[in-house]
Design a protein around this motif. Structure first.
Motif, PDB file in Angstrom:
ATOM      1  N   UNK A  74     -10.671  -5.980  10.523  1.00  0.00           N
ATOM      2  CA  UNK A  74      -9.242  -5.921  10.810  1.00  0.00           C
ATOM      3  C   UNK A  74      -8.883  -4.833  11.828  1.00  0.00           C
ATOM      4  N   UNK A  75      -9.402  -3.631  11.631  1.00  0.00           N
ATOM      5  CA  UNK A  75      -9.075  -2.531  12.546  1.00  0.00           C
ATOM      6  C   UNK A  75      -9.490  -2.831  13.992  1.00  0.00           C
ATOM      7  N   UNK A  76     -10.749  -3.257  14.237  1.00  0.00           N
ATOM      8  CA  UNK A  76     -11.139  -3.598  15.615  1.00  0.00           C
ATOM      9  C   UNK A  76     -10.333  -4.770  16.179  1.00  0.00           C
ATOM     10  N   UNK A  77     -10.018  -5.748  15.327  1.00  0.00           N
ATOM     11  CA  UNK A  77      -9.250  -6.914  15.757  1.00  0.00           C
ATOM     12  C   UNK A  77      -7.876  -6.500  16.284  1.00  0.00           C
ATOM     13  N   UNK A  78      -7.308  -5.444  15.676  1.00  0.00           N
ATOM     14  CA  UNK A  78      -5.970  -4.983  16.055  1.00  0.00           C
ATOM     15  C   UNK A  78      -6.005  -3.755  16.973  1.00  0.00           C
ATOM     16  N   UNK A  79      -7.158  -3.538  17.619  1.00  0.00           N
ATOM     17  CA  UNK A  79      -7.230  -2.530  18.667  1.00  0.00           C
ATOM     18  C   UNK A  79      -7.932  -1.235  18.333  1.00  0.00           C
ATOM     19  N   UNK A  80      -8.297  -1.032  17.077  1.00  0.00           N
ATOM     20  CA  UNK A  80      -8.968   0.217  16.690  1.00  0.00           C
ATOM     21  C   UNK A  80     -10.487   0.011  16.689  1.00  0.00           C
ATOM     22  N   UNK A  81     -11.045  -0.156  17.869  1.00  0.00           N
ATOM     23  CA  UNK A  81     -12.482  -0.400  17.994  1.00  0.00           C
ATOM     24  C   UNK A  81     -13.301   0.844  17.658  1.00  0.00           C
ATOM     25  N   UNK A  82     -12.685   2.017  17.756  1.00  0.00           N
ATOM     26  CA  UNK A  82     -13.383   3.268  17.427  1.00  0.00           C
ATOM     27  C   UNK A  82     -13.402   3.524  15.923  1.00  0.00           C
ATOM     28  N   UNK A  83     -12.636   2.690  15.176  1.00  0.00           N
ATOM     29  CA  UNK A  83     -12.552   2.809  13.712  1.00  0.00           C
ATOM     30  C   UNK A  83     -12.060   4.185  13.275  1.00  0.00           C
ATOM     31  N   UNK A  84     -11.059   4.682  13.983  1.00  0.00           N
ATOM     32  CA  UNK A  84     -10.481   5.980  13.645  1.00  0.00           C
ATOM     33  C   UNK A  84      -9.653   5.868  12.361  1.00  0.00           C
ATOM     34  N   UNK A  85      -9.562   6.974  11.655  1.00  0.00           N
ATOM     35  CA  UNK A  85      -8.845   7.004  10.374  1.00  0.00           C
ATOM     36  C   UNK A  85      -7.634   7.926  10.459  1.00  0.00           C
ATOM     37  N   UNK A  86      -6.769   7.809   9.458  1.00  0.00           N
ATOM     38  CA  UNK A  86      -5.638   8.725   9.326  1.00  0.00           C
ATOM     39  C   UNK A  86      -5.485   9.096   7.855  1.00  0.00           C
ATOM     40  N   UNK A  87      -4.753  10.172   7.600  1.00  0.00           N
ATOM     41  CA  UNK A  87      -4.622  10.676   6.231  1.00  0.00           C
ATOM     42  C   UNK A  87      -3.645   9.834   5.430  1.00  0.00           C
ATOM     43  N   UNK A  88      -4.054   9.483   4.219  1.00  0.00           N
ATOM     44  CA  UNK A  88      -3.248   8.669   3.306  1.00  0.00           C
ATOM     45  C   UNK A  88      -3.205   9.393   1.970  1.00  0.00           C
ATOM     46  N   UNK A  89      -2.042   9.958   1.628  1.00  0.00           N
ATOM     47  CA  UNK A  89      -1.957  10.841   0.455  1.00  0.00           C
ATOM     48  C   UNK A  89      -1.644  10.091  -0.836  1.00  0.00           C
ATOM     49  N   UNK A  90      -2.455   9.088  -1.132  1.00  0.00           N
ATOM     50  CA  UNK A  90      -2.335   8.362  -2.400  1.00  0.00           C
ATOM     51  C   UNK A  90      -3.442   8.843  -3.327  1.00  0.00           C
ATOM     52  N   UNK A  91      -3.139   9.046  -4.619  1.00  0.00           N
ATOM     53  CA  UNK A  91      -4.172   9.546  -5.543  1.00  0.00           C
ATOM     54  C   UNK A  91      -5.475   8.755  -5.505  1.00  0.00           C
ATOM     55  N   UNK A  92      -5.401   7.403  -5.438  1.00  0.00           N
ATOM     56  CA  UNK A  92      -6.608   6.588  -5.369  1.00  0.00           C
ATOM     57  C   UNK A  92      -7.430   6.927  -4.140  1.00  0.00           C
ATOM     58  N   UNK A  93      -6.740   7.078  -3.018  1.00  0.00           N
ATOM     59  CA  UNK A  93      -7.428   7.383  -1.760  1.00  0.00           C
ATOM     60  C   UNK A  93      -8.029   8.785  -1.796  1.00  0.00           C
ATOM     61  N   UNK A  94      -7.286   9.736  -2.339  1.00  0.00           N
ATOM     62  CA  UNK A  94      -7.770  11.114  -2.407  1.00  0.00           C
ATOM     63  C   UNK A  94      -9.039  11.205  -3.244  1.00  0.00           C
ATOM     64  N   UNK A  95      -9.073  10.457  -4.333  1.00  0.00           N
ATOM     65  CA  UNK A  95     -10.250  10.451  -5.209  1.00  0.00           C
ATOM     66  C   UNK A  95     -11.413   9.720  -4.546  1.00  0.00           C
ATOM     67  N   UNK A  96     -11.112   8.603  -3.891  1.00  0.00           N
ATOM     68  CA  UNK A  96     -12.159   7.733  -3.344  1.00  0.00           C
ATOM     69  C   UNK A  96     -12.824   8.311  -2.097  1.00  0.00           C
ATOM     70  N   UNK A  97     -12.016   8.746  -1.130  1.00  0.00           N
ATOM     71  CA  UNK A  97     -12.625   9.211   0.127  1.00  0.00           C
ATOM     72  C   UNK A  97     -11.887  10.391   0.771  1.00  0.00           C
ATOM     73  N   UNK A  98     -11.140  11.122  -0.039  1.00  0.00           N
ATOM     74  CA  UNK A  98     -10.416  12.266   0.496  1.00  0.00           C
ATOM     75  C   UNK A  98      -9.106  11.912   1.161  1.00  0.00           C
TER      76      UNK A  98
END
Length: 207
Positions: A154-178
């Protein structure tokens, strides 16, 4: 030594008291948000019946909780799925009708491919192509599958070919991958969030 023990006891008592207070505040906030969502239950049941997914009424309410906490005109954030862009829905009734229609479509597609309901819920966020991906990879939505699809498809399809990330401050996300999501890659925690929020909706609606 005795003074030290008394200080420790006092410290742990205060810590416990603070934890209880925090949980009470969080519980009060969630209860209020659930009540905001439940205001729309009759409209949700009406739409769910119309699109023949009445058995998923609670899931729809959990989606509303996830998307808006019942505090936005576009309750189900369904403007993009219907019009292809945001802020094109101006009544909550239209949001519910459009959102439930979209959910019914992905549920039907998931059923055709013998995938589980959480595949359909994740597809509500990702788009229906995700269902084919899951169908080819075990027919059951998992967080790992959703992440791989988000990152590699999905990310490359919509232009993020570098697969860059951004911070998501949800408890599930914080536990899973920071706390990381892929830019333009949707929310791969979506189904898990709805699943968790479904528990909150059921718990607080019964009280």
């Amino acid at each position: 030594m005795l003074k030290k023990r008394n200080k420790l006891k006092k410290f742990f008592f205060i810590l416990l008291l603070l934890i209880v207070i925090v949980f009470m505040i969080i519980g009060f906030k969630i209860n209020k948000q659930v009540k905001n969502v439940l205001v729309w239950e009759p409209e949700v049941r009406k739409a769910a019946k119309h699109y023949d997914i009445e058995e998923y009424t609670d899931v729809i309410l959990a989606i509303i909780y996830t998307e808006s906490k019942g505090n936005h005109v576009d309750l189900m954030q369904s403007s993009e799925s219907k019009y292809g862009s945001r802020n094109q829905i101006f009544t909550s009734e239209e949001s519910i009708d459009s959102g439930v229609e979209h959910l019914s479509e992905v549920i039907e597609e998931a059923n055709k491919n013998n995938c589980d309901i959480w595949t359909a819920v994740q597809a509500y966020n990702f788009g229906s192509r995700y269902i084919n991906y899951v169908a080819e990879n075990g027919k059951k939505n998992t967080l790992e599958l959703a992440e791989t699809y988000s990152r590699d498809t999905l990310a490359p399809l919509l232009g993020n070919e570098e697969k860059t990330t951004y911070f998501y401050k949800h408890p599930l996300a914080l536990i899973y991958n920071g706390g990381k999501l892929y830019k333009n890659g949707g929310n791969f925690f979506y189904a898990e969030s709805v699943k968790w929020n479904l528990k909150s909706v059921k718990f607080f609606s019964s009280n």
